[in-house]
Design a protein around this motif. Structure first.
Motif, mmCIF file in Angstrom:
data_model
loop_
_atom_site.group_PDB
_atom_site.id
_atom_site.type_symbol
_atom_site.label_atom_id
_atom_site.label_comp_id
_atom_site.label_asym_id
_atom_site.label_seq_id
_atom_site.Cartn_x
_atom_site.Cartn_y
_atom_site.Cartn_z
ATOM 1 N N LYS A 18 5.582 -2.872 -4.268
ATOM 2 C CA LYS A 18 4.491 -3.634 -4.864
ATOM 3 C C LYS A 18 3.300 -2.727 -5.180
ATOM 4 C CE LYS A 18 1.317 -7.473 -3.985
ATOM 5 N NZ LYS A 18 0.825 -8.451 -3.006
ATOM 6 N N ARG A 61 4.086 -0.597 -8.274
ATOM 7 C CA ARG A 61 4.124 -1.424 -9.488
ATOM 8 C C ARG A 61 2.709 -1.815 -9.925
ATOM 9 N NH1 ARG A 61 3.914 -6.698 -9.585
ATOM 10 N NH2 ARG A 61 4.576 -6.907 -7.412
ATOM 11 N N VAL A 62 1.885 -2.243 -8.968
ATOM 12 C CA VAL A 62 0.538 -2.708 -9.294
ATOM 13 C C VAL A 62 -0.364 -1.575 -9.761
ATOM 14 C CG1 VAL A 62 -1.569 -3.707 -8.326
ATOM 15 C CG2 VAL A 62 0.658 -4.713 -7.776
ATOM 16 N N LYS A 101 0.404 1.557 -10.768
ATOM 17 C CA LYS A 101 0.827 2.254 -11.985
ATOM 18 C C LYS A 101 0.227 1.551 -13.205
ATOM 19 C CE LYS A 101 5.089 4.884 -11.416
ATOM 20 N NZ LYS A 101 6.525 4.957 -11.785
ATOM 21 N N ARG A 102 0.290 0.225 -13.149
ATOM 22 C CA ARG A 102 -0.259 -0.560 -14.255
ATOM 23 C C ARG A 102 -1.769 -0.408 -14.341
ATOM 24 N NH1 ARG A 102 1.493 -5.148 -12.778
ATOM 25 N NH2 ARG A 102 -0.441 -5.988 -11.910
ATOM 26 N N LYS A 103 -2.461 -0.392 -13.207
ATOM 27 C CA LYS A 103 -3.916 -0.263 -13.201
ATOM 28 C C LYS A 103 -4.365 1.128 -13.648
ATOM 29 C CE LYS A 103 -5.020 -3.827 -9.785
ATOM 30 N NZ LYS A 103 -5.751 -4.148 -8.546
ATOM 31 N N GLN A 148 -2.779 3.050 -15.761
ATOM 32 C CA GLN A 148 -2.574 3.105 -17.206
ATOM 33 C C GLN A 148 -3.659 2.337 -17.960
ATOM 34 O OE1 GLN A 148 1.411 1.645 -17.660
ATOM 35 N NE2 GLN A 148 2.364 3.555 -16.945
ATOM 36 N N SER A 149 -4.242 1.325 -17.307
ATOM 37 C CA SER A 149 -5.301 0.552 -17.958
ATOM 38 C C SER A 149 -6.608 1.335 -18.051
ATOM 39 C CB SER A 149 -5.545 -0.758 -17.202
ATOM 40 O OG SER A 149 -6.140 -0.489 -15.937
ATOM 41 N N ASP A 150 -6.696 2.445 -17.296
ATOM 42 C CA ASP A 150 -7.847 3.349 -17.335
ATOM 43 C C ASP A 150 -9.145 2.664 -16.934
ATOM 44 O OD1 ASP A 150 -9.461 5.579 -19.689
ATOM 45 O OD2 ASP A 150 -8.828 5.906 -17.617
ATOM 46 N N TRP A 183 -10.070 0.292 -10.342
ATOM 47 C CA TRP A 183 -8.793 0.143 -9.624
ATOM 48 C C TRP A 183 -8.776 0.903 -8.304
ATOM 49 C CZ3 TRP A 183 -5.854 4.254 -8.157
ATOM 50 C CH2 TRP A 183 -6.053 5.486 -8.809
ATOM 51 N N LYS A 203 -2.603 9.272 -7.143
ATOM 52 C CA LYS A 203 -1.757 9.746 -8.240
ATOM 53 C C LYS A 203 -0.684 10.720 -7.745
ATOM 54 C CE LYS A 203 -5.122 9.069 -11.958
ATOM 55 N NZ LYS A 203 -5.976 9.704 -12.989
#
Length: 702
Positions: free
Chosen positions: A633, A636-637, A639-641, A643-645, A649, A672
């Motif tokens: 989890k 998944r969470v 990685k998405r945050k 990428q949202s820059d 986060w 990271k």
């Protein structure tokens, strides 16, 4: 009026006497204990340590027994009628006028009785040492339960040549089992498996003579004794001490249903027992533990498995072994073949032994002998093979330089190289445990579950050591700028010779074992500082006698460590499982080649846990149900945050207990790096060198 008074007076006397008998440690001649009042019709020793009375063994079935009063589950130390329980109604334990102490069933039949017929017997008494005795009018003992032990010895109870301790048949069963502890004809104390169709000695080691086992046969006294301190001594020179040696501790020496002889100490607070010594450190060395055609593997707890094309005879009892799914005969027309199982042996049961023989010659000899059902061929170069007439006491371990060849009908379809279902090939010394578990649940596990049990238990041992080095490394990376000095110091410690420290030195170094930094199965680890100001970790063994073998095995392993990351090899691969549950790379479960990248994965999990402040190997609970692993989890969470820059986060990724007091740059870098380290595809993970360099650069930028 006078008759009414007399009757009332008689009733009062009977009632008073009856009440006294219930609260007393003795039973007078002509009195009895009733099974209907088994909760109150009891004999209790004067110091209340032991209780005697009817004990429920199954529904509506009772045994007349003695047990430790304060033990949580009324641990029995003696039983009169373990093979012949009586009914829950109408049964009695009576001290008859003829001097016999008799246990009768509901129909009046005798279930058990003493061998006393003296009319001089006056009382049955339960003494403070747990001995039930029959005394005459002058206080002389005419009969005692100490002379007829069942599966347990208590302190002060002599054990002589005419006695045997016999195990129970199983956990929860009070019938006699297959294992015995006794003085053999050579005056030596031994453990033996006496199964339905064969007997076999297994302790002390059958591969050593009496002297090599530290015993002597030159003493016909045949007597042994457990004292109140926890010391056991025998006329054959067997000596052992409880790990918690001392007075005021309730103890018992029991041959358990799994065939092992163990010394227990009672915890007064919990009422539970702790093992303070045991005879056999690896249960697979107990003969008959998996029965005929069964194989035992230490993983590290023993696991039983049937030979290929065999199934359990009784799914609830491994002692009954396995039966074949095919018919096997000695007919000359029956075509036979051999199937190969490496690193496996059957103890004993040799028809004869051949030396200086080739493998082909051994196969020929076994094929020509109708009694031969298998043979072992040693891989040590002497060309030795042992032809077997029985397949019992099978044991598998990577340390065994023996291959077993099974004789099976030609019609049986199995591969030439057999891997046993239900086990993984490993070997380990004993793991401390509270009380033995039932074989039915302990050994009859499915193949997949056994595989993971092995994985977790073995990984825990190695993983604990690895995590100490990893955490130490991270501390040095962030707290010490002079990395070369750290490396130099570490190298100096590694190449330096080991030396022994006295107990007083370690006690002083740890400030009387004050600061606990970790705890494992064998003991607690404390922080210490030596006289030369060197920080050390000191493990204090809870049970030095039980864990000495484990300890030296760990020392030997550490001494031989040559880790791929040491902290420059060209992608070496290996297959030995290393790691701790929750920190292990997917390669282990998927049977993929194992490289240095598995340690990178573990390092990444640890970095993310340091940032988040929680165990990421736990499952996420939502609405009372467990869902995905926390690590999955998290990745998944975030990685998405990432990428949202969005800069916010990082606040969600860091331990909330820091209350925002942390370096955003360092935290972001660590998250990271951690996520890159736990990539499922190992080729996408960084090397350990690049990971260290990235963390050092982060330190320099602060």
């Amino acid at each position: 009026m006078a008759s009414q008074i007399a009757t009332s007076f008689l009733i009062v006397i009977i009632t008073v006497c009856f009440s006294i008998s219930r609260a007393s440690n003795l039973l007078h001649r002509g009195s009895h204990l009733s099974v209907e009042h088994h909760d109150s019709d009891l004999l209790t020793s004067p110091d209340t340590t032991f209780t005697c009375g009817f004990y429920p063994v199954t529904e509506n079935a009772y045994c007349f027994s003695i047990w430790y009063t304060s033990s949580a589950h009324k641990t029995l130390v003696w039983t009169a009628n373990y093979d012949n329980p009586v009914n829950g109604k109408g049964s009695k334990a009576s001290l008859r006028p003829d001097g016999a102490f008799v246990l009768t069933d509901i129909d009046g039949s005798t279930a058990w009785e003493t061998n006393t017929t003296s009319t001089d017997v006056q009382t049955a008494e339960l003494l403070d040492n747990g001995n039930l005795v029959l005394k005459n009018s002058s206080g002389r003992i005419l009969w005692q339960s100490f002379d007829f032990p069942t599966d347990t010895l208590v302190p002060q109870q002599p054990f002589t040549k005419s006695m045997k301790l016999i195990s129970r048949l199983g956990n929860g069963s009070y019938a006699a089992g297959y294992f015995s502890f006794f003085f053999d004809s050579d005056n030596v104390l031994k453990l033996i498996y006496e199964g339905p169709d064969i007997s076999s000695l297994y302790w002390p080691s059958v591969y050593k003579n009496v002297i090599q086992n530290g015993r002597t046969s030159y003493n016909s006294t045949r007597i042994a004794f457990l004292d109140d301190m926890g010391r056991f001594s025998s006329s054959d020179r067997l000596r052992f001490d409880a790990s918690d040696l001392g007075f005021r501790i309730k103890r018992r020496l029991t041959i358990d249903y799994d065939g092992n002889l163990r010394l227990y100490s009672l915890n007064h607070t919990t009422g539970l027992w702790k093992i303070t010594w045991e005879a056999v450190l690896q249960l697979c060395h107990v003969h008959g533990i998996c029965g005929r055609n069964g194989i035992c593997v230490n993983t590290p707890t023993p696991k039983c498995s049937c030979l290929p094309e065999y199934v359990m005879t009784d799914p609830t009892n491994w002692n009954k072994g396995c039966r074949p799914r095919f018919n096997m005969s000695c007919s000359p027309t029956e075509k036979m073949k051999f199937r190969k199982i490496p690193h496996m042996n059957f103890f004993g049961y040799d028809i004869y032994t051949l030396t200086n023989n080739s493998l082909t010659s051994c196969k020929k000899k076994c094929m020509e002998n109708c009694q031969c059902v298998a043979f072992n061929y040693r891989l040590t170069g002497e060309g030795k093979c042992h032809l077997k007439f029985a397949r019992l006491d099978g044991f598998r371990s990577p340390k065994l330089k023996v291959t077993t060849y099974l004789k099976v009908p030609l019609s049986v379809e199995t591969s030439e190289y057999i891997v046993l279902n239900g086990t993984e090939l490993t070997c380990s010394s004993r793991v401390p445990k509270p009380l033995p578990e039932p074989f039915s649940s302990k050994y009859a596990a499915k193949a997949k579950r056994v595989r993971w049990d092995y994985l977790y238990w073995f990984a825990a041992t190695i993983g604990a050591t690895e995590m100490i080095f990893v955490v130490s490394s991270l501390w040095f990376l962030f707290k010490k700028r002079d990395v070369p000095a750290v490396v130099e110091e570490g190298y100096r410690v590694i190449v330096g010779q080991f030396r022994k420290f006295s107990y007083s030195e370690l006690k002083k170094a740890t400030n009387n074992f004050r600061e606990e930094v970790g705890k494992g199965a064998s003991g607690v680890v404390y922080k210490g500082v030596l006289a030369e100001e060197k920080a050390v970790a000191v493990k204090k063994l809870e049970d030095a006698f039980l864990t000495e073998e484990v300890f030296w095995a760990e020392v030997s392993t550490i001494r031989r460590i040559n880790h791929m990351n040491l902290r420059d090899r060209n992608n070496p691969e290996f297959s030995r499982i290393r790691g701790t549950k929750g920190y292990m790379a997917p390669e282990w479960a998927l049977n993929l080649p194992i490289t240095a990248k598995v340690d990178v994965y573990s390092y990444g999990v640890m970095i993310l846990e340091l940032v988040k402040g929680i165990r990421l190997s736990n499952r996420v609970s939502e609405d009372g149900e467990e869902h995905e692993i926390e690590l999955t989890k998290f990745i998944r969470v975030f990685k998405r945050k990432i990428q949202s820059d969005k800069a916010a986060w990082i606040e969600d990724a860091v331990d909330t207990r820091l209350n925002g007091d942390f370096s955003r740059v360092e935290a972001e870098k660590m998250v990271k790096i951690g996520i890159s380290c736990v990539e499922e595809d190992k080729s996408k993970r960084p090397t350990m060198d690049s990971t260290v360099q990235a963390l050092l650069e982060c330190e320099d930028q602060r």
